[in-house]
Design a protein around this motif. Structure first.
Motif, short mmCIF file in Angstrom:
data_model
loop_
_atom_site.label_atom_id
_atom_site.label_comp_id
_atom_site.label_asym_id
_atom_site.label_seq_id
_atom_site.Cartn_x
_atom_site.Cartn_y
_atom_site.Cartn_z
N ILE A 122 3.69 32.96 10.67
CA ILE A 122 2.64 32.59 11.62
C ILE A 122 2.84 31.16 12.12
CG2 ILE A 122 0.16 32.23 11.90
CD1 ILE A 122 -0.23 34.49 9.84
N MET A 123 3.11 30.23 11.18
CA MET A 123 3.31 28.84 11.59
C MET A 123 4.57 28.69 12.44
SD MET A 123 0.66 27.31 10.55
CE MET A 123 1.21 25.73 11.17
N ASN A 124 5.60 29.47 12.15
CA ASN A 124 6.81 29.43 12.99
C ASN A 124 6.50 29.94 14.40
OD1 ASN A 124 8.41 28.41 10.93
ND2 ASN A 124 9.08 30.43 10.25
N ALA A 125 5.64 30.96 14.50
CA ALA A 125 5.26 31.46 15.82
C ALA A 125 4.45 30.41 16.58
CB ALA A 125 4.45 32.74 15.66
N ILE A 126 3.60 29.67 15.88
CA ILE A 126 2.83 28.61 16.53
C ILE A 126 3.75 27.53 17.05
CG2 ILE A 126 1.16 26.78 16.11
CD1 ILE A 126 -0.28 28.64 14.18
N ARG A 127 4.74 27.14 16.25
CA ARG A 127 5.66 26.09 16.67
C ARG A 127 6.60 26.56 17.78
NH1 ARG A 127 5.74 25.26 10.80
NH2 ARG A 127 4.52 23.40 10.35
N ALA A 128 6.88 27.87 17.81
CA ALA A 128 7.75 28.40 18.87
C ALA A 128 7.03 28.50 20.20
CB ALA A 128 8.29 29.77 18.47
N SER A 129 5.71 28.53 20.17
CA SER A 129 4.94 28.60 21.41
C SER A 129 4.86 27.22 22.05
CB SER A 129 3.53 29.14 21.12
OG SER A 129 2.77 28.18 20.40
N ASN A 130 4.15 27.15 23.16
CA ASN A 130 3.97 25.87 23.85
C ASN A 130 2.67 25.19 23.43
OD1 ASN A 130 2.16 27.60 25.05
ND2 ASN A 130 2.51 26.84 27.12
N LEU A 131 2.09 25.62 22.31
CA LEU A 131 0.81 25.06 21.88
C LEU A 131 0.92 23.57 21.58
CD1 LEU A 131 -2.16 25.41 21.08
CD2 LEU A 131 -1.37 25.96 18.76
N GLU A 132 1.93 23.18 20.80
CA GLU A 132 2.07 21.77 20.45
C GLU A 132 2.33 20.92 21.68
OE1 GLU A 132 4.98 21.33 17.42
OE2 GLU A 132 3.74 22.20 15.84
N ALA A 133 3.09 21.45 22.62
CA ALA A 133 3.36 20.70 23.85
C ALA A 133 2.12 20.56 24.71
CB ALA A 133 4.48 21.37 24.64
#
Length: 525
Positions: A122-133
């Motif tokens: 789940i955390m890898n999916a969050i980091r792979a998305s543009n959420l952090e950007a």
């Protein structure tokens, strides 16, 4: 759209419009506060926050006043950075599933490994998305006003999930029976040709777009996507989803499960009596008003001091009813004794500068960006610096608890739902009960950091007062393991206690043997 009767559709359409109207009435109560908050934090944004009209219908006044200080813009940006690094640090797994309150140790042990594996996914999916950007775009400056929203969805299976910030202009919300955000709408004004692009996967939009294009003659369509909780079954999480185009229902469906809806609304310092939060920008408005007025006066005083107006002899009589401007010359009746006289009415600029510094300090404290600073000539000790840093974390913890529940936690649940829907993460159940989520928040972090600091101080004090006794009494291996757990350190690998003891014994024996050789009996004559 599911099979429903015409009467049911009319009833659902009326209910959706009534709920949207109630949301609009809630925003109208705080619209002036939000507009003033935008004046200080984002003066370039449209200050017309009603979703009833198209943004292109707003007419910007070229003479509209601008703020005289940039502190509101800087503080709201810094606050967004503090929120991101505190609640959603990119280098830390800021949410994970843990043992529920009604889950036994045995049942939790059966699913613990699967939970940890799924959490990593789940955390890898969050980091792979543009959420952090896009997190900064989501939080700045809206969260400083108390309310922010984000739309998270995975439109295509081959691409990572996408997160899009929803401006307050397009957001309409209301609270539910549990005091949290329930009714939520995103209202956009789109051209008929872009209707299908804004509503992917919805059938029957081509004919509607053509008909509307002929009827509206280039005007934009008002598209509202709404969600509200269905409370018929309190034990389950069920949401009603509707889509309205020019107040006509074109789609409805039911969404089930935590994280099933894409529209997430989060508040800082939430209030159970109203849907909008009470962010630091709204709390700092009284100080910002004074700061803005003083900054404007200081700038005017500097301008007039650099290029003071002058008076020169003339037959006319000077009249100051309209004020004076820097660099201007005004005719005056002769008799002053000098040909040219300054018209600079002195003030005390130091008073304004001192007041500005005090106001800025108060505003920074409200935004939780009052970093530890050196007071006086003596630099602070390391313990003093850590104490002030932890105090700032403790202050942001209580008002941030509500934000955690509505923000990072819901984001984690949303990605969990999408990963389960894609078959990449298996739902965790134990005897039919779902495993709960254990939060990581600044209140817990600051409390644990304080425990580590107190333990460090105790060990240093014990060694200073009782060196021999403390070395014999303190179990170093267990103490280091406890500190490592409290600091949530995962990179350092600790050896097993038995192996560590053997290594220490070997080092002591080697040191003892070397000492015996150096300090043995003297050689014979």
């Amino acid at each position: 759209m599911p099979d429903t009767t015409t009467d049911d559709l009319k009833g659902l359409q009326k209910e959706a419009l009534d709920r949207l109207k109630d949301c609009e009435a809630q925003k109208a109560q705080v619209e002036l506060d939000l507009r003033e908050g935008y004046f200080f934090s984002a003066p370039w944004r449209s200050r017309q926050l009603s979703s009833k009209t198209s943004p292109l219908n707003d007419k910007t006044d070229d003479t509209e006043e601008e703020p005289a200080t940039s502190l509101g813009m800087e503080a709201s940006a810094d606050f967004a950075g503090i929120i991101t690094s505190t609640f959603m640090p990119s280098n830390f797994d800021w949410a994970r599933r843990g043992q529920g309150a009604f889950l036994s140790e045995e049942d939790w042990g059966a699913v613990k490994d699967e939970a940890e594996k799924g959490d990593k996914q789940i955390m890898n999916a969050i980091r792979a998305s543009n959420l952090e950007a896009n997190a900064f775009q989501v939080f700045a400056p809206d969260l400083s006003l108390g309310t922010a929203a984000v739309w998270i969805d995975d439109p295509t299976p081959a691409m990572p999930a996408a997160a899009k910030a929803i401006p307050l202009r397009e957001l309409e919300i209301n609270i539910g029976p549990d005091g949290r955000i329930d009714d939520r709408f995103v209202v956009k004004h789109v051209k008929p040709r872009n209707l299908k692009a804004n509503l992917p996967g919805i059938a029957g939009l081509d004919d509607l777009a053509k008909a509307k294009a002929n009827q509206t003659k280039g005007k934009r369509l008002r598209v509202a996507q709404g969600f509200w909780r269905k409370w018929e079954d309190v034990g389950s999480v069920r949401w009603q989803h509707v889509i309205l185009v020019d107040d006509k229902l074109v789609h409805d469906e039911e969404m089930t499960g935590e994280g099933s809806i894409p529209l997430l609304v989060m508040r800082f310092f939430p209030d159970a009596s109203r849907p909008f939060g009470n962010g630091p920008m709204l709390q700092a408005k009284p100080w910002l008003r004074i700061l803005d007025a003083l900054s404007g006066c200081t700038q005017d005083r500097a301008d007039i001091a650099i290029a003071p107006p002058i008076g020169y002899p003339n037959d006319g009589v000077v009249n100051f009813e309209g004020g004076i401007q820097s660099g201007m010359a005004y005719p005056m009746a002769p008799g002053s004794g000098r040909d040219f006289v300054p018209l600079y009415f002195q003030g005390d600029p130091n008073l304004g500068l001192i007041t500005l510094a005090e106001l800025e300090a108060s505003i920074k404290r409200l935004f939780y960006i009052d970093r530890p600073e050196q007071r006086g000539k003596t630099p602070p000790t390391a313990f003093q610096f850590l104490d002030e840093l932890m105090e700032a974390q403790r202050r942001i913890g209580p008002p941030g608890q509500g934000f955690w529940l509505e923000g990072p936690l819901e984001i984690f649940l949303r990605f969990k739902f999408m990963q389960e829907r894609a078959g990449l993460v298996a739902p965790l159940t134990s005897d039919g009960r779902l495993v709960s989520v254990t939060p990581f928040n600044p209140a817990v972090a600051s409390a644990e950091a304080q425990e580590v600091q107190q333990a460090t101080r105790f060990v240093e004090l014990a060694r200073a007062l009782f060196p021999a006794e403390s070395q014999a009494a303190i179990d170093g291996f267990t103490t280091l393991e406890n500190i490592k757990k409290k600091m949530r350190e995962e990179l350092v690998v600790m050896r097993a206690s038995d192996e560590s003891k053997r290594l220490i014994e070997g080092l002591l024996n080697a040191a003892g043997g070397a000492g015996a050789q150096q300090g043995g009996a003297p050689n014979g004559p």
